[in-house]
Design an enzyme around this catalytic site. Structure first.
Site, PDB file in Angstrom:
ATOM      1  N   CYS A  71       0.861  -1.184   0.000  1.00 16.78           N
ATOM      2  CA  CYS A  71       0.000   0.000   0.000  1.00 16.78           C
ATOM      3  C   CYS A  71       0.892   1.226   0.000  1.00 16.78           C
ATOM      4  O   CYS A  71       1.624   1.465   0.971  1.00 16.78           O
ATOM      5  CB  CYS A  71      -0.921  -0.011   1.216  1.00 16.78           C
ATOM      6  SG  CYS A  71      -1.908   1.494   1.386  1.00 16.78           S
ATOM      7  N   HIS A 162      -3.197  -4.080 -10.966  1.00 20.69           N
ATOM      8  CA  HIS A 162      -4.010  -2.916 -11.301  1.00 20.69           C
ATOM      9  C   HIS A 162      -4.475  -2.986 -12.748  1.00 20.69           C
ATOM     10  O   HIS A 162      -3.710  -3.366 -13.640  1.00 20.69           O
ATOM     11  CB  HIS A 162      -3.217  -1.625 -11.099  1.00 20.69           C
ATOM     12  CG  HIS A 162      -2.851  -1.370  -9.676  1.00 20.69           C
ATOM     13  ND1 HIS A 162      -3.665  -0.682  -8.818  1.00 20.69           N
ATOM     14  CD2 HIS A 162      -1.768  -1.740  -8.949  1.00 20.69           C
ATOM     15  CE1 HIS A 162      -3.104  -0.626  -7.624  1.00 20.69           C
ATOM     16  NE2 HIS A 162      -1.941  -1.270  -7.679  1.00 20.69           N
ATOM     17  N   GLU A 211     -10.597  -0.418  -4.910  1.00 20.54           N
ATOM     18  CA  GLU A 211      -9.576  -1.322  -4.398  1.00 20.54           C
ATOM     19  C   GLU A 211     -10.175  -2.673  -4.027  1.00 20.54           C
ATOM     20  O   GLU A 211     -11.214  -2.721  -3.363  1.00 20.54           O
ATOM     21  CB  GLU A 211      -8.881  -0.713  -3.180  1.00 20.54           C
ATOM     22  CG  GLU A 211      -8.056   0.521  -3.497  1.00 20.54           C
ATOM     23  CD  GLU A 211      -7.094   0.860  -2.375  1.00 20.54           C
ATOM     24  OE1 GLU A 211      -6.258  -0.015  -2.035  1.00 20.54           O
ATOM     25  OE2 GLU A 211      -7.172   1.972  -1.843  1.00 20.54           O
ATOM     26  N   CYS A 220      -5.038   5.770  -3.524  1.00 19.09           N
ATOM     27  CA  CYS A 220      -4.316   4.504  -3.623  1.00 19.09           C
ATOM     28  C   CYS A 220      -2.943   4.805  -4.209  1.00 19.09           C
ATOM     29  O   CYS A 220      -2.838   5.191  -5.380  1.00 19.09           O
ATOM     30  CB  CYS A 220      -5.071   3.504  -4.495  1.00 19.09           C
ATOM     31  SG  CYS A 220      -4.199   1.939  -4.760  1.00 19.09           S
ATOM     32  N   GLY A 223      -1.867   2.415  -6.913  1.00 19.07           N
ATOM     33  CA  GLY A 223      -2.708   2.707  -8.071  1.00 19.07           C
ATOM     34  C   GLY A 223      -2.244   3.938  -8.816  1.00 19.07           C
ATOM     35  O   GLY A 223      -2.232   3.964 -10.053  1.00 19.07           O
TER      36      GLY A 223
END
Length: 284
Positions: A71, A162, A211, A220, A223
């Site tokens: 993360c 992703h 997510e 994110c 992301g």
């Protein structure tokens, strides 16, 4: 259990210092503390643990109790916690994650960490490693049918998978309807995080993110990195230049150095409050 709530541009987690605390069932604890009505309220739980290979380890869990690998917003807060709460006393630190060891540079203001630059590592573009079911080695601007409509997506892993989808309007997107369909699509064996992106100019993009395991979040980090890489691969932003990624919770600065194939993310980390919660009913 003592905890600290923190966020990176609105992507909020409950952080537990496992140098001092023990969490026996992190999946159950994550589900409880993440509840915004009966718990603390967060996008998940992050445990900060001792590590043999880094200054500390980040062990993260989504709000549904599933374990995450990485993360970007979370690791910035781990770095801030480690410095602000005395786990480290230096401004260049390492954090072990399920996606490998990450290296972070801390900017200090008034004795506390204000901004963090993270070397997020190399983007993974090979379909089998992301993973995504595909007929080609890389998935760039490839059609996919979701809920009877054809979208075009680019697949990137930043330690987690992703799918980046470009569109003219992200503000009016009914993400709560389309997000789950992307997340559990048969082409994504490990589920997927989906970024819906509007290109603003050659240096700026806007995104919303669904997510896996958490739903829509305000931000994110992985992301945003995937979006910057995908935007370069699709020729939508300038190469060798930083990309500003505008998320619901704020902006992140992403730079893909293609010479060393490393992605760098810079953004803030914020402490919300410290607290203590009784988890005896969970057996903790």
């Amino acid at each position: 259990m003592k905890f600290t709530k923190m966020h990176g541009i609105g992507n909020d987690y409950v952080y537990v210092n496992c140098f001092k605390e023990t969490v026996k069932d992190p999946s159950a604890v994550a589900k409880f503390v993440s509840d915004r009505h009966f718990g603390i309220g967060s996008d998940g739980l992050i445990l900060i643990k001792p590590s043999d290979i880094a200054d500390c380890e980040m062990d993260m869990y989504n709000l549904d109790g599933s374990q995450g690998a990485m993360c970007g917003n979370g690791i910035r807060c781990v770095a801030k916690y480690a410095y602000d709460y005395g786990i480290v006393n230096k401004t260049n630190i390492s954090v072990a994650t399920k996606s490998g060891v990450k290296y972070l540079d801390l900017s200090i203001r008034d004795g506390k960490v204000s901004m963090v630059k993270v070397n997020m590592g190399a983007p993974i573009l090979q379909a089998t490693l992301i993973p995504v079911v595909a007929q080609t080695e890389q998935v760039i601007n490839t059609p996919i049918e979701v809920d009877g409509k054809t979208y075009y997506f680019t697949a990137v892993s930043m330690g987690n998978p992703h799918a980046v989808v470009y569109m003219d309007d992200v503000d009016g997107l009914e993400i709560e309807k389309i997000g789950p369909s992307f997340e559990s699509h048969v082409n994504f064996p490990d589920r997927v995080n989906t970024e819906f992106v509007k290109v603003i100019d050659r240096h700026t993009v806007q995104m919303r993110v669904w997510e896996r395991g958490s739903g829509e979040t305000l931000a994110c980090g992985t992301g945003a990195c995937a979006v910057a890489v995908a935007s370069i691969l699709n020729g939508l932003v300038d190469r060798d230049q930083p990309v500003t990624v505008k998320l619901l919770g704020g902006d992140l600065n992403i730079f893909w150095d293609e010479n060393d194939d490393q992605v760098y993310m810079t953004g803030p980390a914020t402490t919300v409050f410290d607290g203590e919660i009784d988890l005896a009913f969970l057996g903790e």
